[in-house]
Design a protein around this motif. Structure first.
Motif, PDB file in Angstrom:
ATOM      1  N   GLU A  44      40.050  49.201 -19.877  1.00  0.00           N
ATOM      2  CA  GLU A  44      40.101  49.760 -18.525  1.00  0.00           C
ATOM      3  C   GLU A  44      38.851  49.356 -17.735  1.00  0.00           C
ATOM      4  OE1 GLU A  44      40.929  53.803 -19.937  1.00  0.00           O
ATOM      5  OE2 GLU A  44      42.815  53.744 -18.822  1.00  0.00           O
ATOM      6  N   GLU A  86      48.315  57.395 -15.412  1.00  0.00           N
ATOM      7  CA  GLU A  86      48.944  56.133 -15.838  1.00  0.00           C
ATOM      8  C   GLU A  86      50.428  56.121 -15.460  1.00  0.00           C
ATOM      9  OE1 GLU A  86      46.589  54.547 -16.209  1.00  0.00           O
ATOM     10  OE2 GLU A  86      45.248  54.995 -17.874  1.00  0.00           O
ATOM     11  N   GLU A 133      41.021  54.865 -12.506  1.00  0.00           N
ATOM     12  CA  GLU A 133      40.523  54.126 -13.680  1.00  0.00           C
ATOM     13  C   GLU A 133      39.025  54.330 -13.876  1.00  0.00           C
ATOM     14  OE1 GLU A 133      42.340  53.003 -15.915  1.00  0.00           O
ATOM     15  OE2 GLU A 133      44.220  52.997 -14.824  1.00  0.00           O
ATOM     16  N   ALA A 152      48.479  52.027 -21.542  1.00  0.00           N
ATOM     17  CA  ALA A 152      47.436  53.028 -21.280  1.00  0.00           C
ATOM     18  C   ALA A 152      48.010  54.447 -21.276  1.00  0.00           C
ATOM     19  CB  ALA A 152      46.753  52.738 -19.941  1.00  0.00           C
ATOM     20  N   HIS A 182      38.704  57.201 -16.003  1.00  0.00           N
ATOM     21  CA  HIS A 182      39.092  56.937 -17.403  1.00  0.00           C
ATOM     22  C   HIS A 182      37.966  56.194 -18.132  1.00  0.00           C
ATOM     23  CE1 HIS A 182      43.507  56.795 -15.741  1.00  0.00           C
ATOM     24  NE2 HIS A 182      42.892  57.917 -15.471  1.00  0.00           N
ATOM     25  N   GLN A 240      44.864  61.925 -17.593  1.00  0.00           N
ATOM     26  CA  GLN A 240      44.797  60.462 -17.663  1.00  0.00           C
ATOM     27  C   GLN A 240      46.214  59.892 -17.820  1.00  0.00           C
ATOM     28  OE1 GLN A 240      41.693  58.939 -20.174  1.00  0.00           O
ATOM     29  NE2 GLN A 240      42.730  57.012 -20.540  1.00  0.00           N
TER      30      GLN A 240
HETATM   31 FE   LIG Z   1      43.585  54.194 -17.162  1.00  0.00          FE
END
Ligand SMILES: [Fe+2]
Ligand SMILES: [Fe+2]
Length: 422
Positions: free
Chosen positions: A285, A235, A315, A206, A318, A231
């Motif tokens: 995700e 991660e 998440e 990711a 995301h 993002q």
């Molecule tokens: Fe993610």
């Protein structure tokens, strides 16, 4: 002198500055305020400036119109020179003369900036890294950006999500109560460590997958690259915190399965930005939200639950960005439905023969949900794991319907999703 005098749109007071002694620092910005063809008046105390100005105008492709004594208090000593701005050599576009961003309650968000400086429909590859709204001098090189269309790249929600992301950053070093992590039975700890090994491996993908698109996004849509950078920072933190958790209970890292490896390679090999957003963020995700919720619900201690809860919050953002990206692109290009469906089918073909959910993960989640290795508890853990798979399928189907697929398509695509979850 021509009759241009009365039409001079801008006048500057040049004192006795010579051309080589600072006058250009007043002259050039003043010309940039004009449209091509506009006239600038330069009031100067300096004798003989007309020769320098006339040569400079020729070289810079402006037009020197002439000079005469200025009127007013210093008329006896001041000369007024008139210049007409040429078409070339001056940056294109309008200077942001009226740009005054207004803060709200002392805050100035990226969302406010976006509404003051909207993204263009299409972006020009020769503007390079010029920030959106800057005047661009002609003659710059072409850049290799190929994500140059707003409808495919930049959903309007991106600036708000960027603001949220920046505000929500946390620290895997400082914010986790590592000193309160209790000891567990070795079998349970090994199960947990296996689950966190799996999570960290998927988090690595990711991080890497979006990084491949950042350098292709035209800077006119910089908020998209900026959001993806948050993002990626998320991660990185997830990798960090999950590996720390796996190594804090005495068990250490578990197995990386061939199924996971095959699945993540099919993500890394994607070259289409929207397909990648769909497969990674909406489906992958999205499925991880259910997985993280499961781990949180069954976590044997509050520290472990806190780690997973924090990751799930990130998440959620995301997935949200993936959904608005894909929905925005689908709204402008209906042929994309078929392409996205094909991408899921291609990936399912590449995964054929890779098996189901990786064994080590399945066992780890079962023991985690059981909380111990007593057979009755393991039976409950097994049931909980089967329920998790059903829950993932139901929620994935909902997310697909939300993106605009029919419920029949959503069912099919969800069933074709990788057994690795991501
Ligand atoms: Fe993610
Ligand atoms: Fe993550």
């Amino acid at each position: 002198m021509s009759g241009a005098e009365s039409t001079a749109a801008v006048a500057i007071d040049a004192g006795d500055l010579p051309m080589g002694g600072g006058l250009l620092a007043l002259l050039r910005p003043a010309l940039q305020l004009l449209e091509p063809g506009g006239v600038l008046a330069v009031n100067s105390l300096r004798d003989g400036l007309q020769d320098d100005l006339s040569v400079w105008c020729k070289v810079q492709r402006h037009e020197y119109l002439g000079h005469d004594p200025a009127t007013g208090a210093d008329a006896s000593t001041t000369t007024r020179h008139l210049l007409r701005r040429g078409n070339l050599s001056i940056a294109q576009g309008h200077r942001e003369t009226d740009m005054r961003l207004a803060s709200q309650d002392g805050r100035l968000s990226a969302e406010q900036v976006l509404s003051a400086v909207p993204m263009p429909q299409d972006a020009d590859a020769t503007s390079g890294f010029a920030p959106r709204g800057a005047q661009v001098e002609p003659g710059g090189p072409r850049y290799p950006f190929d994500l140059v269309n707003r409808d495919h790249v930049a959903p309007p929600e991106v600036a708000r999500l960027y603001d949220q992301a920046v505000e929500s950053q946390w620290d895997a070093n400082r914010d986790i109560a590592w000193d309160q992590l209790p000891s567990h039975d070795p079998d349970l700890e090994r199960a947990l460590d296996q689950v966190f090994t799996f999570l960290a491996e998927n988090e690595l993908s990711a991080l890497y997958v979006p990084s491949q698109f950042v350098a292709r996004i035209h800077p006119a849509y910089a908020e998209v690259a900026m959001f993806l950078s948050t993002q990626m920072a998320d991660e990185a933190r997830h990798i960090d915190v999950f590996l720390k958790r796996a190594r804090s209970g005495g068990g250490g890292l578990g197995v990386s399965s061939a199924t996971t490896s095959q699945s993540l390679l099919t993500l890394l090999e994607l070259t289409d930005f929207t397909e990648a957003a769909f497969l990674l963020s909406v489906l992958g995700e999205g499925t991880f939200l259910d997985l993280l919720r499961f781990i949180e619900d069954h976590a044997p201690d509050e520290v472990t639950a806190d780690i997973v809860r924090r990751a799930r919050n990130d998440e959620t953002r995301h997935v949200h960005f993936g959904q608005v990206h894909v929905r925005h692109a689908l709204a402008h290009d209906t042929s994309l439905y078929q392409r996205l469906e094909n991408a899921v089918r291609r990936r399912a073909t590449a995964m054929a023969g890779a098996g189901g959910v990786p064994d080590a993960l399945q066992d780890g989640l079962t023991i985690l949900a059981a909380g111990s290795t007593s057979p009755p508890a393991v039976a409950r853990g097994h049931d909980a794991f089967r329920e998790l798979l059903d829950e993932m399928h139901r929620n994935r189907t909902k997310r697909l319907e939300h993106a605009g697929f029919t419920s029949e398509q959503a069912q099919t695509l969800s069933e074709l999703h990788t057994p690795n979850f991501m």
